[in-house]
Design a protein around this motif. Structure first.
Motif, PDB file in Angstrom:
ATOM      1  N   GLY A   1       0.806  -1.138   0.046  1.00 13.68           N
ATOM      2  CA  GLY A   1       0.049   0.077   0.043  1.00 13.68           C
ATOM      3  C   GLY A   1       0.817   1.262  -0.091  1.00 13.68           C
ATOM      4  O   GLY A   1       0.514   2.228  -0.747  1.00 13.68           O
ATOM      5  N   MET A   2       1.822   1.171   0.731  1.00 14.20           N
ATOM      6  CA  MET A   2       2.858   2.581   0.809  1.00 14.20           C
ATOM      7  C   MET A   2       3.482   2.740  -0.788  1.00 14.20           C
ATOM      8  O   MET A   2       3.772   3.684  -1.038  1.00 14.20           O
ATOM      9  CB  MET A   2       3.977   2.161   1.830  1.00 14.20           C
TER      10      MET A   2
ATOM     11  N   ALA B   1       2.122   1.892  -3.481  1.00 12.29           N
ATOM     12  CA  ALA B   1       1.046   2.219  -4.367  1.00 12.29           C
ATOM     13  C   ALA B   1       0.657   3.746  -4.095  1.00 12.29           C
ATOM     14  O   ALA B   1       0.789   4.732  -4.954  1.00 12.29           O
ATOM     15  CB  ALA B   1      -0.523   1.575  -3.875  1.00 12.29           C
ATOM     16  N   ASP B   2       0.968   4.272  -2.799  1.00 15.08           N
ATOM     17  CA  ASP B   2       0.634   5.523  -2.422  1.00 15.08           C
ATOM     18  C   ASP B   2       1.838   6.302  -3.061  1.00 15.08           C
ATOM     19  O   ASP B   2       1.525   7.530  -3.603  1.00 15.08           O
ATOM     20  CB  ASP B   2       0.569   5.684  -0.952  1.00 15.08           C
ATOM     21  N   ALA B   3       2.983   5.904  -2.814  1.00 13.67           N
ATOM     22  CA  ALA B   3       4.093   6.668  -3.644  1.00 13.67           C
ATOM     23  C   ALA B   3       4.080   6.808  -5.094  1.00 13.67           C
ATOM     24  O   ALA B   3       4.223   7.796  -5.617  1.00 13.67           O
ATOM     25  CB  ALA B   3       5.393   5.898  -3.172  1.00 13.67           C
TER      26      ALA B   3
ATOM     27  N   LYS C   1       1.252   6.917  -6.819  1.00 14.01           N
ATOM     28  CA  LYS C   1       0.167   7.715  -6.874  1.00 14.01           C
ATOM     29  C   LYS C   1       0.428   9.024  -6.921  1.00 14.01           C
ATOM     30  O   LYS C   1       0.226  10.030  -7.654  1.00 14.01           O
ATOM     31  CB  LYS C   1      -0.921   7.595  -5.995  1.00 14.01           C
ATOM     32  N   ARG C   2       1.439   9.209  -5.863  1.00 15.11           N
ATOM     33  CA  ARG C   2       1.958  10.956  -5.700  1.00 15.11           C
ATOM     34  C   ARG C   2       2.791  11.305  -6.894  1.00 15.11           C
ATOM     35  O   ARG C   2       2.675  12.399  -7.434  1.00 15.11           O
ATOM     36  CB  ARG C   2       2.808  10.743  -4.501  1.00 15.11           C
TER      37      ARG C   2
ATOM     38  N   LYS D   1      -0.604  -0.125  -7.488  1.00 10.70           N
ATOM     39  CA  LYS D   1       0.694   0.436  -7.922  1.00 10.70           C
ATOM     40  C   LYS D   1       1.124   0.277  -9.366  1.00 10.70           C
ATOM     41  O   LYS D   1       1.526   1.277 -10.004  1.00 10.70           O
ATOM     42  CB  LYS D   1       1.608  -0.464  -7.058  1.00 10.70           C
TER      43      LYS D   1
ATOM     44  N   TRP E   1      -0.827   3.086 -11.372  1.00  8.50           N
ATOM     45  CA  TRP E   1      -0.006   4.291 -11.210  1.00  8.50           C
ATOM     46  C   TRP E   1       1.086   4.406 -11.963  1.00  8.50           C
ATOM     47  O   TRP E   1       1.277   5.542 -12.514  1.00  8.50           O
ATOM     48  CB  TRP E   1       0.120   4.882  -9.611  1.00  8.50           C
TER      49      TRP E   1
END
Length: 611
Positions: free
Chosen positions: A3-4, A6-8, A10-11, A101, A104
């Protein structure tokens, strides 16, 4: 952890999307109108279901942008909005089929892929065409999972947009259908009547184009499928293929090729479907390049194929070493920066002029504002009611946009036929074979001296005399050292018969372009002017007279080559000069040609280096 990551990812995607959109908005506001954009603007001012070159959607979008305000940014806003949505669609469909991930990352690759990342900067059909392709690919992926109302509606929308955009969309339809047939789940989906209802809706989108061709002797169809293509094998396809592949950037291209190879062997239907669609489109257009149109750009044709492969690329990159992964992302970013840099050069006259001696000079963006200003000044000196006549469709459309006048008369020209615009101009009543059809009033003809190959230029000038009568002394406008060249001819009365007086032609035999020279060097070449001849030739250095040439030396080879020349001075048309004390550095060497009729014409310049 996943998840981390994927968040990175996305950013990174959102940050790049925002930055790229800001850059594109600035460039779209500053970049001069490309000639095809100007014609689509003109089509938008003559709304119809279809046109001689394309279906109607591109013109309709241009009309929407035109209605938003004046200037290039307004015209391009609908295309920028569509282009901005496509990476989100790529990210969404990839995340649904694989994981967040990967989604993105695929969306970020759609931003970095040079042709996709710069999409929308120009108001061209490639923008809705890529949107239609992406929608159809996404719909195909959904159909492999389950046939439902959303999937079939998305398929219908994609097919309708594509059918209203370009003949080239037929390739996307064919490849998508074949890819579905190759898969068991795809064949199951094709048995569902709802899919065929969507296909039928998409087929209706082609009806306006079919009707236009039926009512106009298949002019559009013949242009797209016959007239513009030699349909014979040529090794020139290698050059075109290299250009198509280079704009995918080499390392990312290798990743896409590997992803396609792995995808075709993947157990998942979605991966096999994406690999099949992408590889067939890319390879198909590469092969087509050996047989099809070799004169116009085709490097953008495989873009829908690249887009279909992008969802598979993150998984392929994940198997590479860290160094190669960085290389793939970095080279794609460099490719995007290079294309944006090209548009930046095209948008800044001072930078653009420095590329005048290079093959990548953005000629079709160059000088339209300067031409409009020159035309306005010249018309101000002529009688009220002077008509404006454009020498070809490019000039007519660009001046039309600048002057907010979509009704500028256009002279018949080979370019109009070459680009499939002649039938449309005739339908609008803007095409004229001679000046006589415009009446006997005063007229300003704006012609081009750079849209015809040099070897054909004299014949073109003689043909121009046949269309408008004897040519008066031209006002010459050289843009970017003459890389783009316009000729303004002012007529004060009706068309007359008489001997043809053409603009002058010249050539510098020595020194060669980009030559490295001492501070004292010789200049030699030839020049002539049909009908009246030349009385003097001056050599220019950076636009200033550097030497008076000795004009009139015999050279029979010039007359032998230009057999239809009527210059009375033949064969005494050679000149020589010597320049002393030229300052060191880069200079532009040109000629000023003085006609016996009092005309003064500056010839295009060439770059030299003085050491």
């Amino acid at each position: 952890m996943r998840g981390m990551q994927a968040d990175a990812a996305k950013r990174w995607f959102i940050g790049l999307w925002l930055a790229l959109l800001a850059v594109k908005l600035v460039l779209a506001a500053r970049l001069p109108l490309f000639v095809d954009e100007a014609f689509y603007w003109q089509e938008g001012r003559h709304l119809a279901w279809a046109y001689s070159d394309l279906p109607g959607l591109t013109a309709w979008l241009a009309r929407v942008g035109d209605a938003l305000g004046d200037g290039t940014l307004s015209l391009r806003l609908p295309f920028l909005a569509i282009a901005a949505a496509i990476p989100w669609l790529v990210a969404r469909m990839t995340a649904r089929e694989f994981d967040a991930k990967t989604g993105w990352q695929a969306g970020t690759l759609a931003l970095l892929l040079p042709l996709a990342g710069t999409l929308g900067l120009l108001a061209l059909p490639d923008v809705p065409l890529l949107l239609a392709s992406a929608l159809c690919v996404d719909a195909g992926l959904r159909l492999l999972r389950r046939v439902d109302g959303f999937a079939t509606m998305e398929l219908a929308i994609g097919l309708v947009i594509g059918g209203l955009t370009h003949y080239r969309f037929v390739a996307v339809i064919a490849v998508g259908f074949i890819a579905l047939l190759m898969l068991r789940d795809g064949r199951t989906a094709l048995r569902d009547p709802r899919v065929w209802i969507a296909v039928f809706a998409g087929a209706l989108a082609w009806l306006p184009l079919v009707l236009w061709n039926l009512h106009n002797g298949d002019a559009g169809l013949r242009f797209q499928l016959v007239d513009r293509h030699p349909w014979s094998f040529s090794g020139e396809g290698l050059r075109l293929g290299r250009m198509q592949l280079l704009l995918a950037t080499p390392v990312l291209l290798a990743a896409m090729a590997l992803a396609a190879w792995q995808g075709l062997r993947d157990a998942r239907p979605a991966a096999r479907y994406l690999a099949s669609c992408g590889s067939m489109i890319v390879l198909g257009f590469l092969v087509l390049g050996f047989f099809a149109d070799r004169e116009r750009v085709s490097f953008h044709w495989p873009l829908p194929g690249y887009l279909a492969l992008l969802p598979l690329v993150p998984a392929a990159l994940a198997r590479w070493s860290r160094g190669w992964r960085i290389a793939a992302w970095a080279t794609a970013a460099c490719g995007l920066a290079a294309v944006l840099g090209y548009y930046t050069i095209a948008s800044l006259p001072s930078l653009r002029a420095q590329t005048a001696s290079r093959n990548f000079h953005p000629t079709n963006f160059a000088g339209w504002d300067a031409l409009d200003a020159a035309v306005r000044r010249r018309l101000a000196t002529m009688a009220p009611g002077t008509q404006l006549l454009a020498g070809n469709f490019k000039i007519g459309a660009e001046l039309g946009f600048a002057r907010d006048d979509a009704e500028i008369a256009v002279l018949e020209h080979p370019l109009n036929d070459k680009h499939g615009r002649a039938p449309q101009l005739a339908l609008w009543g803007l095409s004229h074979s001679t000046r006589a059809s415009l009446g006997g009033g005063p007229l300003l003809l704006v012609a081009s001296g750079s849209d015809v190959d040099f070897r054909d230029l004299l014949a073109h000038y003689h043909a121009l005399c046949g269309q408008v009568g004897p040519l008066p002394a031209p006002q010459v406008l050289n843009i970017d050292h003459g890389r783009q060249r316009f000729l303004l001819f002012a007529f004060d009365g009706p068309m007359r018969d008489g001997a043809c007086t053409t603009p002058a032609l010249a050539f510098i035999d020595a020194p060669a372009p980009s030559a490295k020279l001492a501070r004292a060097f010789d200049v030699a070449g030839w020049a002539f002017k049909d009908g009246v001849g030349l009385r003097a030739v001056e050599v220019l250095l950076d636009g200033r007279v550097a030497a008076q040439a000795r004009y009139g030396e015999a050279n029979a080879g010039v007359a032998d080559f230009w057999k239809n020349s009527t210059d009375p001075n033949h064969p005494q048309v050679y000149f020589r000069a010597r320049i002393e004390g030229a300052p060191a550095g880069t200079h532009w060497l040109g000629l000023r040609l003085h006609g016996a009729d009092g005309s003064v014409e500056d010839w295009p310049e060439q770059r030299i280096e003085v050491r």
